[in-house]
Design a protein around this motif. Structure first.
Motif, mmCIF file in Angstrom:
data_model
loop_
_atom_site.group_PDB
_atom_site.id
_atom_site.type_symbol
_atom_site.label_atom_id
_atom_site.label_comp_id
_atom_site.label_asym_id
_atom_site.label_seq_id
_atom_site.Cartn_x
_atom_site.Cartn_y
_atom_site.Cartn_z
ATOM 1 N N VAL A 187 -2.970 53.833 -32.087
ATOM 2 C CA VAL A 187 -2.509 53.600 -33.462
ATOM 3 C C VAL A 187 -3.659 53.944 -34.402
ATOM 4 O O VAL A 187 -4.654 53.219 -34.469
ATOM 5 N N ASP A 192 -4.179 49.648 -42.471
ATOM 6 C CA ASP A 192 -4.230 48.534 -41.524
ATOM 7 C C ASP A 192 -2.905 47.777 -41.479
ATOM 8 O O ASP A 192 -2.545 47.214 -40.444
ATOM 9 N N ASN A 195 -0.747 49.821 -39.215
ATOM 10 C CA ASN A 195 -1.249 49.659 -37.854
ATOM 11 C C ASN A 195 -0.822 48.319 -37.270
ATOM 12 O O ASN A 195 -0.411 48.234 -36.111
ATOM 13 N N VAL A 199 1.577 47.862 -34.002
ATOM 14 C CA VAL A 199 1.108 47.104 -32.838
ATOM 15 C C VAL A 199 2.076 45.972 -32.520
ATOM 16 O O VAL A 199 2.467 45.774 -31.357
ATOM 17 N N ILE A 211 -2.338 49.301 -25.680
ATOM 18 C CA ILE A 211 -2.359 49.640 -27.109
ATOM 19 C C ILE A 211 -3.797 49.605 -27.621
ATOM 20 O O ILE A 211 -4.501 48.603 -27.455
ATOM 21 N N SER A 213 -5.890 50.310 -31.229
ATOM 22 C CA SER A 213 -5.640 50.482 -32.657
ATOM 23 C C SER A 213 -6.930 50.718 -33.430
ATOM 24 O O SER A 213 -7.977 50.186 -33.091
ATOM 25 N N ARG A 214 -6.787 51.515 -34.460
ATOM 26 C CA ARG A 214 -7.861 51.679 -35.443
ATOM 27 C C ARG A 214 -7.784 50.530 -36.444
ATOM 28 O O ARG A 214 -6.701 50.055 -36.780
ATOM 29 N N LEU A 224 -5.358 42.452 -35.654
ATOM 30 C CA LEU A 224 -4.752 43.438 -34.754
ATOM 31 C C LEU A 224 -4.800 42.973 -33.303
ATOM 32 O O LEU A 224 -3.864 43.206 -32.531
ATOM 33 N N ALA A 229 -2.925 44.209 -29.763
ATOM 34 C CA ALA A 229 -3.723 45.377 -29.376
ATOM 35 C C ALA A 229 -4.688 45.003 -28.261
ATOM 36 O O ALA A 229 -5.372 43.989 -28.331
ATOM 37 N N VAL A 232 -9.416 47.233 -30.234
ATOM 38 C CA VAL A 232 -9.423 47.580 -31.656
ATOM 39 C C VAL A 232 -10.762 48.222 -31.964
ATOM 40 O O VAL A 232 -11.818 47.658 -31.663
#
Length: 376
Positions: A187, A192, A195, A199, A211, A213-214, A224, A229, A232
């Motif tokens: 992601v 955010d 994202n 998620v 998963i 994520s950024r 997140l 996630a 992260v």
């Protein structure tokens, strides 16, 4: 990029249809008003004369007399011929395009249904592009989802790359992506909030999904993770490469080996056979927890061959490498990446059959025992 063009063509046809209606309305007004003021007819006869002239029927019960009336009637009749030709062309074009879109849609659905052992990349901005480049270096399969159509225009779709112009925050989009057969969901949108929503939705739909994520802001990292996630990554302190490595962790193995310089070529050949890559090399010194590490990255076949050739032909290079290997008693480790667990396991099994593998995913204490043993 067929999945993208479908959306574009529908919007273009909608605009064309609106323009066609406007043109017809204008010509009808022209015919009715002209019939009233030039042909000197009442409103009912004006509507009647306009329609039969545009339809090129011409019953002859009303006919122009003056030159101005004749010019008006000719222009109205020509407008009718033009409208008829335009409508026929538009219908044929729409039917043809609908058939093409249906075919393209079916192809896209079939490709999405058939793909497996792939990564799903949500967002194709600066970070998403960096992650995509890392995936391509390693010949990974990927579905890219991006709601901004323009960002996908320069990407070439092939058997390993599927482009989807859509919104990854929508359940219906995520359900198309074979997430349960994927290697991971990355992601990487610039928002955010988006994202977090992706998620949350992905974790609700697919509990076992991996998963990554950024997080654009550091304060979003905890949110997140709570959303589901597994990893992260914040681009404030890292970039696309780190996000890639977090995404491939389930398909990344840490192996510890003991072999000399002469076996390097054989090791690279075995890994190449299974499309696996040495991501780095760690030299272990007895009693020192942090190894001396050097990033290798992805080398293509020509780069690997050039490296082996340099070892074999350049005496100084070979002696330097042998000195390093002798210093650590030939004990070293690699992070090895592969297309999936099956090929990784096949590569590791073949290396084990060569008798060079000391262990997989060993702890510091286990590695330290090996360095101690060989040191003595």
């Amino acid at each position: 990029m067929k999945g993208i063009k479908i959306i574009y063509n529908y919007s273009r046809r909608d605009r064309t249809g609106i323009y066609a209606v406007l043109i017809i309305v204008i010509i009808l007004l022209y015919g009715i008003l002209g019939s009233m003021y030039i042909m000197e007819l009442d409103i009912y006869d004006s509507i009647y004369y306009t329609i039969i002239t545009l339809a090129t029927v011409g019953y002859g019960d009303i006919f122009p007399i003056t030159p101005l009336q004749k010019i008006f009637s000719v222009t109205l009749a020509l407008s009718g011929v033009g409208i008829l030709a335009y409508i026929v062309t538009f219908i044929i074009s729409s039917v043809t395009q609908n058939l093409q879109d249906m075919r393209s849609g079916r192809i896209m659905e079939r490709k999405l249904a058939d793909i497996q052992n792939h990564y799903i990349l949500c967002g194709f901005g600066r970070v998403g592009t960096a992650v995509y480049e890392e995936l391509m270096k390693r010949n990974q399969k990927v579905i890219i989802i991006e709601k901004n159509e323009e960002k996908l225009e320069d990407i070439e779709e092939n058997e390993n790359v599927i482009l989807l112009n859509g919104n990854a925050t929508e359940d219906k989009t995520l359900k198309k992506l074979n997430i349960d057969k994927s290697l991971g969901v990355i992601v990487a949108t610039g928002s955010d909030v988006d994202n977090l929503f992706i998620v949350l939705t992905t974790r609700e739909l697919y509990n076992d999904a991996w998963i990554v994520s950024r997080a654009s802001k550091k304060e979003s990292i905890k949110r997140l993770k709570h959303a589901g996630a597994n990893k992260v990554i914040s681009p404030e302190s890292s970039g696309g490469t780190d996000i890639y490595f977090a995404a491939v962790q389930p398909n990344l193995i840490h192996i510890t080996e003991k072999h000399g310089v002469d076996f390097v070529a054989k090791e690279l050949d075995i890994l190449r056979k299974y499309n696996c890559h040495l991501e780095n090399i760690e030299y272990h010194l007895h009693g020192i927890k942090t190894p001396v590490s050097r990033t290798i990255g992805v080398l293509d076949e020509s780069e690997e061959d050039a490296f082996i050739e340099k070892i074999n032909s350049n005496k100084n290079v070979r002696e330097s490498l042998e000195t390093i290997y002798n210093t650590v008693n030939e004990v070293h480790s690699h992070w090895v990446s592969g297309p999936d667990q099956f090929f990784l396991n096949m590569a590791i099994k073949e290396l084990e059959n060569e008798g060079i593998v000391l262990g997989v995913n060993l702890s510091f204490d286990e590695i330290n025992e090996f360095t101690k043993q060989f040191k003595e």
